[in-house]
Design a protein around this motif. Structure first.
Motif, PDB file in Angstrom:
ATOM      1  N   ASP A 429       0.857  -1.183   0.000  1.00 19.21           N
ATOM      2  CA  ASP A 429       0.000   0.000   0.000  1.00 19.21           C
ATOM      3  C   ASP A 429       0.899   1.242   0.000  1.00 19.21           C
ATOM      4  O   ASP A 429       1.430   1.634   1.049  1.00 19.21           O
ATOM      5  CB  ASP A 429      -0.905  -0.017   1.229  1.00 19.21           C
ATOM      6  N   ALA A 430       1.061   1.829  -1.163  1.00 17.07           N
ATOM      7  CA  ALA A 430       2.001   2.939  -1.312  1.00 17.07           C
ATOM      8  C   ALA A 430       1.675   4.087  -0.375  1.00 17.07           C
ATOM      9  O   ALA A 430       2.579   4.657   0.273  1.00 17.07           O
ATOM     10  CB  ALA A 430       2.003   3.431  -2.758  1.00 17.07           C
ATOM     11  N   GLU A 431       0.413   4.461  -0.268  1.00 14.49           N
ATOM     12  CA  GLU A 431       0.042   5.603   0.568  1.00 14.49           C
ATOM     13  C   GLU A 431       0.310   5.327   2.043  1.00 14.49           C
ATOM     14  O   GLU A 431       0.702   6.228   2.790  1.00 14.49           O
ATOM     15  CB  GLU A 431      -1.430   5.950   0.339  1.00 14.49           C
ATOM     16  N   ARG A 432       0.107   4.104   2.454  1.00 16.23           N
ATOM     17  CA  ARG A 432       0.363   3.739   3.858  1.00 16.23           C
ATOM     18  C   ARG A 432       1.840   3.888   4.189  1.00 16.23           C
ATOM     19  O   ARG A 432       2.206   4.403   5.256  1.00 16.23           O
ATOM     20  CB  ARG A 432      -0.120   2.302   4.095  1.00 16.23           C
ATOM     21  N   TRP A 433       2.712   3.446   3.283  1.00 16.39           N
ATOM     22  CA  TRP A 433       4.144   3.557   3.534  1.00 16.39           C
ATOM     23  C   TRP A 433       4.600   5.021   3.485  1.00 16.39           C
ATOM     24  O   TRP A 433       5.409   5.442   4.315  1.00 16.39           O
ATOM     25  CB  TRP A 433       4.905   2.703   2.516  1.00 16.39           C
ATOM     26  N   ARG A 434       4.073   5.763   2.551  1.00 15.61           N
ATOM     27  CA  ARG A 434       4.463   7.171   2.467  1.00 15.61           C
ATOM     28  C   ARG A 434       3.979   7.963   3.681  1.00 15.61           C
ATOM     29  O   ARG A 434       4.685   8.838   4.179  1.00 15.61           O
ATOM     30  CB  ARG A 434       3.905   7.771   1.174  1.00 15.61           C
ATOM     31  N   ALA A 435       2.787   7.626   4.167  1.00 17.37           N
ATOM     32  CA  ALA A 435       2.257   8.310   5.351  1.00 17.37           C
ATOM     33  C   ALA A 435       3.113   8.043   6.579  1.00 17.37           C
ATOM     34  O   ALA A 435       3.142   8.857   7.516  1.00 17.37           O
ATOM     35  CB  ALA A 435       0.819   7.854   5.610  1.00 17.37           C
ATOM     36  N   ALA A 436       3.825   6.904   6.582  1.00 17.18           N
ATOM     37  CA  ALA A 436       4.699   6.571   7.708  1.00 17.18           C
ATOM     38  C   ALA A 436       6.104   7.151   7.533  1.00 17.18           C
ATOM     39  O   ALA A 436       7.008   6.829   8.319  1.00 17.18           O
ATOM     40  CB  ALA A 436       4.780   5.046   7.857  1.00 17.18           C
ATOM     41  N   GLY A 437       6.293   7.992   6.520  1.00 16.87           N
ATOM     42  CA  GLY A 437       7.573   8.666   6.350  1.00 16.87           C
ATOM     43  C   GLY A 437       8.524   8.012   5.382  1.00 16.87           C
ATOM     44  O   GLY A 437       9.675   8.454   5.252  1.00 16.87           O
ATOM     45  N   TRP A 438       8.078   6.987   4.661  1.00 14.30           N
ATOM     46  CA  TRP A 438       8.950   6.283   3.731  1.00 14.30           C
ATOM     47  C   TRP A 438       8.899   6.911   2.347  1.00 14.30           C
ATOM     48  O   TRP A 438       7.863   7.414   1.920  1.00 14.30           O
ATOM     49  CB  TRP A 438       8.524   4.815   3.603  1.00 14.30           C
ATOM     50  N   THR A 439      10.017   6.821   1.646  1.00 10.02           N
ATOM     51  CA  THR A 439      10.021   7.055   0.212  1.00 10.02           C
ATOM     52  C   THR A 439       9.680   5.735  -0.444  1.00 10.02           C
ATOM     53  O   THR A 439      10.401   4.741  -0.272  1.00 10.02           O
ATOM     54  CB  THR A 439      11.397   7.537  -0.279  1.00 10.02           C
ATOM     55  N   TYR A 440       8.572   5.706  -1.155  1.00 10.83           N
ATOM     56  CA  TYR A 440       8.094   4.466  -1.781  1.00 10.83           C
ATOM     57  C   TYR A 440       8.247   4.580  -3.292  1.00 10.83           C
ATOM     58  O   TYR A 440       7.793   5.554  -3.894  1.00 10.83           O
ATOM     59  CB  TYR A 440       6.617   4.236  -1.429  1.00 10.83           C
ATOM     60  N   ARG A 441       8.899   3.577  -3.877  1.00 12.95           N
ATOM     61  CA  ARG A 441       9.027   3.532  -5.329  1.00 12.95           C
ATOM     62  C   ARG A 441       8.663   2.127  -5.813  1.00 12.95           C
ATOM     63  O   ARG A 441       8.907   1.148  -5.107  1.00 12.95           O
ATOM     64  CB  ARG A 441      10.455   3.874  -5.775  1.00 12.95           C
ATOM     65  N   ALA A 442       8.094   2.063  -7.020  1.00 13.64           N
ATOM     66  CA  ALA A 442       7.730   0.767  -7.594  1.00 13.64           C
ATOM     67  C   ALA A 442       7.943   0.820  -9.102  1.00 13.64           C
ATOM     68  O   ALA A 442       7.963   1.896  -9.711  1.00 13.64           O
ATOM     69  CB  ALA A 442       6.281   0.428  -7.272  1.00 13.64           C
ATOM     70  N   MET A 443       8.087  -0.354  -9.684  1.00 15.15           N
ATOM     71  CA  MET A 443       8.368  -0.454 -11.114  1.00 15.15           C
ATOM     72  C   MET A 443       7.130  -0.037 -11.921  1.00 15.15           C
ATOM     73  O   MET A 443       6.035  -0.521 -11.671  1.00 15.15           O
ATOM     74  CB  MET A 443       8.799  -1.873 -11.455  1.00 15.15           C
TER      75      MET A 443
END
Length: 448
Positions: A429-443
């Motif tokens: 869940d990209a938004e969940r990870w970003r909301a926790a302060g992560w930089t999220y990237r996917a192919m």
């Protein structure tokens, strides 16, 4: 009286098939030439992880408390020949070393060992994935070797198991394919008796000739591989054009002619079936003079292998252009979830490439750790996801285990050096990870 069944080869396919036949009410005798396998199976244990299989074995293996006693194992070919009315050949057909072609030596050895001992009427059922034309050759060889002569028939009954769902797929198959020499003959009738329960539950039984039955499995795997590589090719285009492959897949998946299954872009397929099966299919088409019909599979294979290198490039870019001195956490080692199989695993291949380029790689997988260590003993391995990401400069999600989808990104953020995750399966869940302060990237997806 119900026919007695033997299963020759007790690896992933054979062990599952033997246990399932016992579950369907048949007396079953499994054979293998590896003593360690026989000992494990006789104790109700399996040498691989497959959900539900050990429980199924425990219900039926003779000598275990509370079992039906319908399932036994042996190394004695003569015992198998005397016991069985229906002999399922479930041995491995790996890719030949340094070739695309299929290695038929295990199937040939099984027929050569069994046939001379068949002194009474019997049905030999091939389940292994083989090049088209094999059944005709093996039927001829059976007739030459079996003392019972024409009373020994061959049918081809390809398997369609999905690792992680093998028990379900055997007991409740979505289709049963039977290749016979004589439609409506004794061999077909006997196999209809064997599969009476799933057929009564609604599983369609398709009767074909030998070549069609052999081609069904390779055609199905080739179509699946093509679908996976297609969406991965679209991911490459999306990256170049600034599109979102997840939304693209969602949109085209609503088309009933296309469907949404297997349209998740990522680092591609692996395992012991799809890669070697499409290569063997290409090799056999070439032998038949039909190589141009399958040239597209070369690109399917190329796209698939290219995804692994692309993930390595994304990870290298993410850590500043070089892996030297960088800590890389890899979540996943098996080629797919709900399995301990690391054969041709994209996840482990990526981990190995990064390690060879100087990265300090730590791997965690819920079930594949022991097998991964055998393939890449020089990698570091952790006992949990939390331990694997300690001090990591980048985290790679490479096998879509449910455990990884349910991780708490806020909790993990305090353990890493840099809260950066690359989702190689587009499953988090990209938004969940970003909301926790992560930089999220996917192919195949835009960078936020």
């Amino acid at each position: 009286m119900a026919p007695k069944i033997t299963v020759i080869g007790t690896g992933y396919l054979g062990a599952t098939h033997a246990a399932a036949m016992a579950e369907l009410g048949f007396e079953v005798l499994g054979l293998d030439v590896v003593p360690e396998k026989i000992e494990m199976l006789a104790a109700g244990r399996v040498p691989m992880y497959e959900p539900g299989l050990e429980e199924l074995l425990a219900r039926h293996v003779a000598g275990l408390p509370g079992s039906t006693g319908r399932l036994r194992f042996t190394m004695d070919w003569a015992e198998v020949a005397e016991f069985g009315d229906v002999h399922f050949v479930c041995v491995n057909t790996p890719q030949k070393h340094n070739e695309y072609a299929c290695d038929m030596s295990y199937v040939d050895a099984a027929v050569e060992s069994l046939a001379p001992l068949l002194t009474r009427p019997a049905l030999v059922v091939g389940k292994s994935t083989v090049p088209v034309g094999s059944a005709v050759r093996l039927a001829r060889r059976l007739a030459e070797l079996a003392p019972a002569g024409g009373d020994v028939e061959l049918v081809w009954n390809p398997e369609f198991l999905r690792e992680g769902f093998a028990v379900q797929d055997t007991l409740h198959p979505d289709r049963i394919v039977v290749g016979v020499q004589e439609p409506g003959g004794a061999a077909e009738k006997l196999l209809r008796e064997v599969y009476a329960t799933p057929v009564a539950e609604g599983s369609p039984l398709v009767v074909t000739d030998f070549p069609t039955a052999e081609l069904v499995k390779t055609a199905a795997n080739s179509f699946l591989a093509t679908k996976i590589s297609f969406i991965n090719a679209m991911a490459e285009v999306c990256e170049a054009a600034g599109g979102d492959v997840v939304k693209l897949a969602e949109a085209i998946g609503h088309d009933e002619r296309i469907g949404s299954k297997f349209l998740r872009a990522g680092i591609g397929f692996g395992g012991g079936c799809l890669p070697k099966d499409i290569r063997a299919f290409m090799a056999r088409a070439g032998e038949l003079g039909a190589d141009q019909a399958l040239t597209f599979l070369r690109e399917v294979d190329s796209i698939n292998m290219r995804r692994r290198g692309h993930m390595v490039e994304l990870a290298r870019e993410a850590v500043g252009g070089s892996f030297l001195g960088k800590r890389v956490a890899v979540l996943g080692a098996t080629f797919k979830p709900d399995s301990d199989d690391v054969r041709d695993s994209p996840a482990l291949n990526v981990a190995g490439q990064i390690h060879l380029q100087g990265g300090q790689v730590t791997v965690y997988d819920p079930k594949g750790m022991d097998n991964a260590r055998q393939v890449f003993p020089t990698l570091a391995y952790a006992a949990s996801a939390a331990a694997a990401v300690q001090g990591a400069d980048v985290v790679l999600h490479l096998t879509e285990w449910r455990e990884f989808r349910e991780l708490d990104p806020a909790e993990l953020a305090g353990s890493v050096s840099v809260p950066l995750i690359l989702d190689g399966r587009n499953a988090l869940d990209a938004e969940r990870w970003r909301a926790a302060g992560w930089t999220y990237r996917a192919m195949g997806r835009p960078r936020a």
